[in-house]
Design a protein around this motif. Structure first.
Motif, PDB file in Angstrom:
ATOM      1  N   SER A  50       0.836  -1.198   0.000  1.00  7.82           N
ATOM      2  CA  SER A  50       0.000   0.000   0.000  1.00  7.82           C
ATOM      3  C   SER A  50       0.871   1.249   0.000  1.00  7.82           C
ATOM      4  O   SER A  50       2.015   1.227   0.466  1.00  7.82           O
ATOM      5  N   GLN A  52       0.526   3.634   1.970  1.00 10.91           N
ATOM      6  CA  GLN A  52       0.788   3.995   3.359  1.00 10.91           C
ATOM      7  C   GLN A  52       2.069   3.358   3.867  1.00 10.91           C
ATOM      8  O   GLN A  52       2.782   3.945   4.688  1.00 10.91           O
ATOM      9  N   GLU A  53       2.387   2.164   3.385  1.00 12.54           N
ATOM     10  CA  GLU A  53       3.627   1.527   3.814  1.00 12.54           C
ATOM     11  C   GLU A  53       4.836   2.330   3.336  1.00 12.54           C
ATOM     12  O   GLU A  53       5.832   2.458   4.061  1.00 12.54           O
ATOM     13  N   ARG A  55       4.780   5.602   2.801  1.00  9.15           N
ATOM     14  CA  ARG A  55       4.764   6.795   3.655  1.00  9.15           C
ATOM     15  C   ARG A  55       5.367   6.496   5.015  1.00  9.15           C
ATOM     16  O   ARG A  55       6.225   7.237   5.527  1.00  9.15           O
ATOM     17  N   ASP A  56       4.946   5.405   5.641  1.00  3.09           N
ATOM     18  CA  ASP A  56       5.439   5.056   6.974  1.00  3.09           C
ATOM     19  C   ASP A  56       6.942   4.789   6.958  1.00  3.09           C
ATOM     20  O   ASP A  56       7.655   5.142   7.903  1.00  3.09           O
ATOM     21  N   CYS A 192       0.973  10.628  13.437  1.00  5.13           N
ATOM     22  CA  CYS A 192       1.145  10.034  12.108  1.00  5.13           C
ATOM     23  C   CYS A 192       0.313   8.769  11.945  1.00  5.13           C
ATOM     24  O   CYS A 192      -0.191   8.480  10.860  1.00  5.13           O
ATOM     25  N   GLY A 194      -0.899   5.046  11.324  1.00  7.44           N
ATOM     26  CA  GLY A 194      -0.434   3.976  10.450  1.00  7.44           C
ATOM     27  C   GLY A 194       0.250   2.882  11.246  1.00  7.44           C
ATOM     28  O   GLY A 194      -0.170   2.531  12.351  1.00  7.44           O
ATOM     29  N   THR A 195       1.343   2.370  10.699  1.00  9.21           N
ATOM     30  CA  THR A 195       2.078   1.290  11.365  1.00  9.21           C
ATOM     31  C   THR A 195       3.174   1.815  12.285  1.00  9.21           C
ATOM     32  O   THR A 195       3.866   1.022  12.928  1.00  9.21           O
TER      33      THR A 195
END
Length: 213
Positions: A50, A52-53, A55-56, A192, A194-195
């Motif tokens: 994804s 988001q991964e 981004r993280d 932030c 997410g993960t």
């Protein structure tokens, strides 16, 4: 000792990717290995599950860096770079904003910085302007070949940025204590989402804080 810095900038075409890579290599070489880049494009993988991964992972690299370098080229600044700059300010990471674009842009006065005023005026931040055209014309006329010219071109830019990094390292620590820093870092991870919160234990955050002195 080697200091890791986060290198933020657009990375969407061959000019951006190669330019980032050449500058990061020049900084490491010209500093004798004192400064080494955490360069997001080396870790980007469009097959990740994804966005988001991605981004993280960029936020992770920023959090683990002791300094940050932001490419502020363009008539409009790259939006991801601006977000990462504000994240670095939240974390009190010393920053260099550098611009090689010789065009005027933004909404400041003639003697102001050539980008949106909301990106100016922050502490623990240095600005380095390096108009790209003048050194290009000078160096590429004088150099015997393209590879030699490229080395000289990026060496000049790298030397200026290394000086800025040296000045930023001499600043006193921004936090009064490890506990204050830990509180700020933990809040940053929560904001932030997410993960990120699950990836950074207090032990890991304390190790990062200790490396920054």
């Amino acid at each position: 000792m080697t200091y890791r810095y986060y290198f933020a900038g657009a990375l969407f075409c061959h000019k951006e990717l190669i330019g980032n890579h050449l500058l990061a290599e020049a900084i490491q070489e010209r500093s004798g290995g004192k400064y080494a880049a955490n360069l997001p494009q080396k870790e980007e993988n469009q097959l990740r599950p994804s966005p988001q991964e991605i981004r993280d992972n960029d936020f992770r690299l920023l959090l683990e860096s002791g300094l940050a370098l932001f490419n502020f080229d363009g008539t409009e600044l790259d939006s991801g770079t601006v977000v990462e700059f504000m994240a670095a300010r939240f974390l009190q990471i010393p920053c260099v904003l550098f611009r090689t674009d010789f065009r005027s842009a933004g909404d400041q006065n003639a003697d102001g910085e050539p980008w949106n005023l909301m990106c100016s005026g922050y502490p623990r931040t240095k600005v380095r302007s390096f108009g790209a055209m003048a050194p290009y014309q000078r160096i590429f006329r004088e150099a015997p070949d393209t590879m030699n010219a490229l080395r000289r071109y990026y060496a000049e830019l790298a030397d200026a940025l290394i000086g800025d990094f040296d000045e930023l390292l001499a600043l006193p620590p921004p936090f009064a204590s490890e506990e204050e820093a830990l509180k700020i870092y933990r809040h940053f991870l929560t904001v932030c989402g997410g993960t990120l919160p699950e990836k950074f234990s207090d032990t890991r955050l304390r190790e990062i804080i200790a490396r920054r002195g």
